[in-house]
Design an enzyme around this catalytic site. Structure first.
Site, PDB file in Angstrom:
ATOM      1  N   LYS A 109       1.031  -1.182   0.023  1.00  0.00           N
ATOM      2  CA  LYS A 109      -0.004   0.168   0.132  1.00  0.00           C
ATOM      3  C   LYS A 109       1.049   1.143   0.147  1.00  0.00           C
ATOM      4  CE  LYS A 109      -4.884  -2.511   1.824  1.00  0.00           C
ATOM      5  NZ  LYS A 109      -4.934  -1.872   2.971  1.00  0.00           N
ATOM      6  N   LYS A 147      -3.606  -9.809  -6.882  1.00  0.00           N
ATOM      7  CA  LYS A 147      -4.640 -10.584  -6.385  1.00  0.00           C
ATOM      8  C   LYS A 147      -6.079  -9.394  -6.688  1.00  0.00           C
ATOM      9  CE  LYS A 147      -4.895  -7.627  -1.827  1.00  0.00           C
ATOM     10  NZ  LYS A 147      -5.767  -8.065  -1.013  1.00  0.00           N
ATOM     11  N   LYS A 192     -10.187  -4.140  -5.049  1.00  0.00           N
ATOM     12  CA  LYS A 192     -11.422  -2.978  -4.827  1.00  0.00           C
ATOM     13  C   LYS A 192     -10.646  -2.122  -5.692  1.00  0.00           C
ATOM     14  CE  LYS A 192     -13.615  -4.501  -0.660  1.00  0.00           C
ATOM     15  NZ  LYS A 192     -13.053  -4.634   0.939  1.00  0.00           N
TER      16      LYS A 192
HETATM   17  P1  TYM Z   1     -10.462  -5.773   2.704  1.00  0.00           P
HETATM   18  O1  TYM Z   1     -11.746  -5.816   2.834  1.00  0.00           O
HETATM   19  O2  TYM Z   1      -9.522  -5.973   1.992  1.00  0.00           O
HETATM   20  O3  TYM Z   1     -10.800  -7.602   1.988  1.00  0.00           O
HETATM   21  C1  TYM Z   1     -11.868  -8.464   3.147  1.00  0.00           C
HETATM   22  C2  TYM Z   1     -11.976 -10.049   2.419  1.00  0.00           C
HETATM   23  O4  TYM Z   1     -12.024 -10.038   2.334  1.00  0.00           O
HETATM   24  C3  TYM Z   1     -10.486 -11.403   1.204  1.00  0.00           C
HETATM   25  N1  TYM Z   1     -10.399 -11.178  -0.136  1.00  0.00           N
HETATM   26  C4  TYM Z   1      -9.450 -11.895  -0.843  1.00  0.00           C
HETATM   27  N2  TYM Z   1      -9.666 -13.648  -1.002  1.00  0.00           N
HETATM   28  C5  TYM Z   1      -8.809 -13.930  -1.949  1.00  0.00           C
HETATM   29  N3  TYM Z   1      -9.299 -13.437  -2.962  1.00  0.00           N
HETATM   30  C6  TYM Z   1      -9.018 -11.738  -3.020  1.00  0.00           C
HETATM   31  N4  TYM Z   1      -8.388 -11.555  -4.260  1.00  0.00           N
HETATM   32  C7  TYM Z   1      -9.496 -11.615  -1.911  1.00  0.00           C
HETATM   33  N5  TYM Z   1      -9.404 -10.211  -1.895  1.00  0.00           N
HETATM   34  C8  TYM Z   1      -9.387 -10.024  -0.868  1.00  0.00           C
HETATM   35  C9  TYM Z   1      -9.182 -10.974   2.624  1.00  0.00           C
HETATM   36  O5  TYM Z   1      -8.592 -11.381   3.002  1.00  0.00           O
HETATM   37  C10 TYM Z   1     -10.649 -10.213   3.874  1.00  0.00           C
HETATM   38  O6  TYM Z   1     -10.280 -11.649   4.398  1.00  0.00           O
HETATM   39  N6  TYM Z   1      -7.480  -6.297   6.705  1.00  0.00           N
HETATM   40  C11 TYM Z   1      -8.895  -6.981   6.736  1.00  0.00           C
HETATM   41  C12 TYM Z   1     -10.325  -6.648   7.402  1.00  0.00           C
HETATM   42  C13 TYM Z   1     -10.081  -6.581   8.824  1.00  0.00           C
HETATM   43  C14 TYM Z   1      -9.753  -7.748   9.299  1.00  0.00           C
HETATM   44  C15 TYM Z   1     -10.403  -7.436  11.033  1.00  0.00           C
HETATM   45  C16 TYM Z   1     -10.590  -9.325   8.824  1.00  0.00           C
HETATM   46  C17 TYM Z   1      -9.498  -5.815   9.725  1.00  0.00           C
HETATM   47  N7  TYM Z   1     -10.254  -5.992  11.241  1.00  0.00           N
HETATM   48  C18 TYM Z   1     -10.494  -8.457  11.786  1.00  0.00           C
HETATM   49  C19 TYM Z   1     -10.172  -9.339   9.800  1.00  0.00           C
HETATM   50  C20 TYM Z   1     -10.407 -10.461  11.253  1.00  0.00           C
HETATM   51  C21 TYM Z   1      -9.435  -6.632   5.035  1.00  0.00           C
HETATM   52  O7  TYM Z   1      -7.934  -6.802   4.450  1.00  0.00           O
HETATM   53  O8  TYM Z   1     -10.118  -5.922   4.755  1.00  0.00           O
END
Ligand code: TYM
Length: 333
Positions: A114, A195, A198
């Site tokens: 990032k 990957k 969004k």
């Molecule tokens: P975020 O919003 O970036 O992603 C949400 C979830 O989607 C999964 N993900 C994917 N899985 C497979 N292939 C992809 N291309 C892909 N893109 C995203 C992410 O692994 C995630 O599970 N840091 C977290 C948010 C968070 C969180 C937490 C999660 C904040 N606090 C506590 C668990 C527990 C995140 O990246 O969100």
């Protein structure tokens, strides 16, 4: 009666929910709520570490709640809430900040990625992102955390922080595990080396995308990448992974096998594979689109769900936070 295991996970409201988020996390959430004590939240505070517009953010928070509900999360079964509505997340994160070595945070892959992407906005929040994530998880004493492959390092960091806390203040937090059948990593449609994300328009299919958009995005999916001889190109493998998830299990057909056979005998036409996959996605997500249309109409119900979820989460979080306060030597007022 034995106590149910606790599940905690969050998704950032930072754009449309895509099929990577769905397969990596949301799909599992829906199953897990049948069996476990679940806390699912909208990680709005985490999402402020990226460039954003405040007005869009407000809408994205509501849209993420709608996505949770449209995918099948049920407020009667899971505690569904917005992270910033429960102040103990930030409060515990501060305590954890005082325990976390900076060099551990600097080596996090997501921080490096990032920082490279938003060179003009390398803020402290981006660095301490995993500390807030550890607080999200440990506040509820989670046993398992359903996440995609890219979050494993953050869960390792959570366990490091829990250990540091226990070593300093006495045994309190237990180890958390990722809940993952196979490490799911859905790749970008436009650049299969990265990957699906969004923040890259065109790289993803949104779970609410209209049929025409899905067809267009799939038609543009990259299949021709360099791959060592005998290995399936990454873009093609990604499409096969998606076929496996969306074509046959729900529809009960043999689309995957058909294309697998064609791939092996060299007769495969990728345009056909993409078009079949597009139709499978359109069918799979049709009920999601219909539920979203209903949910969008009832803003009062959405507000009520957010409020009740926050109250439930707050009660559990406060208990942990009070115990932490005592352990670290603060005076509760
Ligand atoms: P975020 O919003 O970036 O992603 C949400 C979830 O989607 C999964 N993900 C994917 N899985 C497979 N292939 C992809 N291309 C892909 N893109 C995203 C992410 O692994 C995630 O599970 N840091 C977290 C948010 C968070 C969180 C937490 C999660 C904040 N606090 C506590 C668990 C527990 C995140 O990246 O969100």
């Amino acid at each position: 009666m034995s106590k149910k295991e606790v599940i905690v996970s969050g998704i950032q409201p930072s754009g449309e929910m895509h099929i990577g988020n769905y397969l990596g996390a949301l799909k599992d959430f829906v199953k897990l709520q049948e069996e476990f004590e679940c806390y699912f939240f909208i990680a709005d505070l985490h999402s402020l570490t990226e460039d954003y517009s405040p007005e869009e953010k407000r809408q994205q928070i509501t849209d993420t709640l709608i996505a949770f509900l449209a995918a099948g999360l049920d407020p009667q079964k899971s505690t569904i809430f917005v992270q910033s509505h429960v102040p103990a997340h930030v409060e515990l994160a501060w305590i954890f900040n005082t325990l976390t070595p900076i060099n551990e945070l600097e080596r996090m892959t997501q921080y490096k990625d990032k920082s490279a992407k938003q060179k003009k906005n390398i803020n402290v929040g981006l660095l301490t992102y995993p500390v807030l994530q550890a607080a999200d998880i440990l506040l509820y004493h989670a046993d398992q955390v359903p996440v995609g492959h890219d979050q494993i390092q953050h869960l390792e960091m959570t366990n490091i922080i829990a250990k540091k806390f226990n070593n300093k203040y006495g045994e309190y937090f237990h180890e958390v595990k990722a809940h993952m059948k196979d490490p799911v990593r859905i790749m970008s449609l436009t650049d299969p080396e990265k990957k699906m994300s969004k923040s890259e328009p065109g790289s993803y299919v949104g779970i609410f995308d209209e049929p025409e958009i899905i067809r267009k995005k799939l038609a543009k999916a990259v299949t021709a990448t360099d791959a060592p001889t005998g290995e399936m190109p990454k873009g093609v493998k990604n499409l096969f992974d998606l076929l496996k998830e969306f074509a046959d299990p729900p529809a009960g057909g043999n689309t995957f096998d058909k294309f697998d056979k064609q791939y092996k005998d060299g007769s495969i036409k990728y345009s056909e594979l993409k078009s079949d996959l597009a139709e499978s996605l359109i069918t799979y997500f049709a009920p999601f689109r219909a539920r979203r249309a209903e949910l969008t109409k009832d803003t009062e119900a959405l507000t009520k769900i957010m409020k009740e979820g926050a109250e439930k989460a707050h009660t559990v979080a406060l208990k942990t936070y009070k115990e932490v306060y005592e352990k670290v030597g603060l005076v509760w007022s």
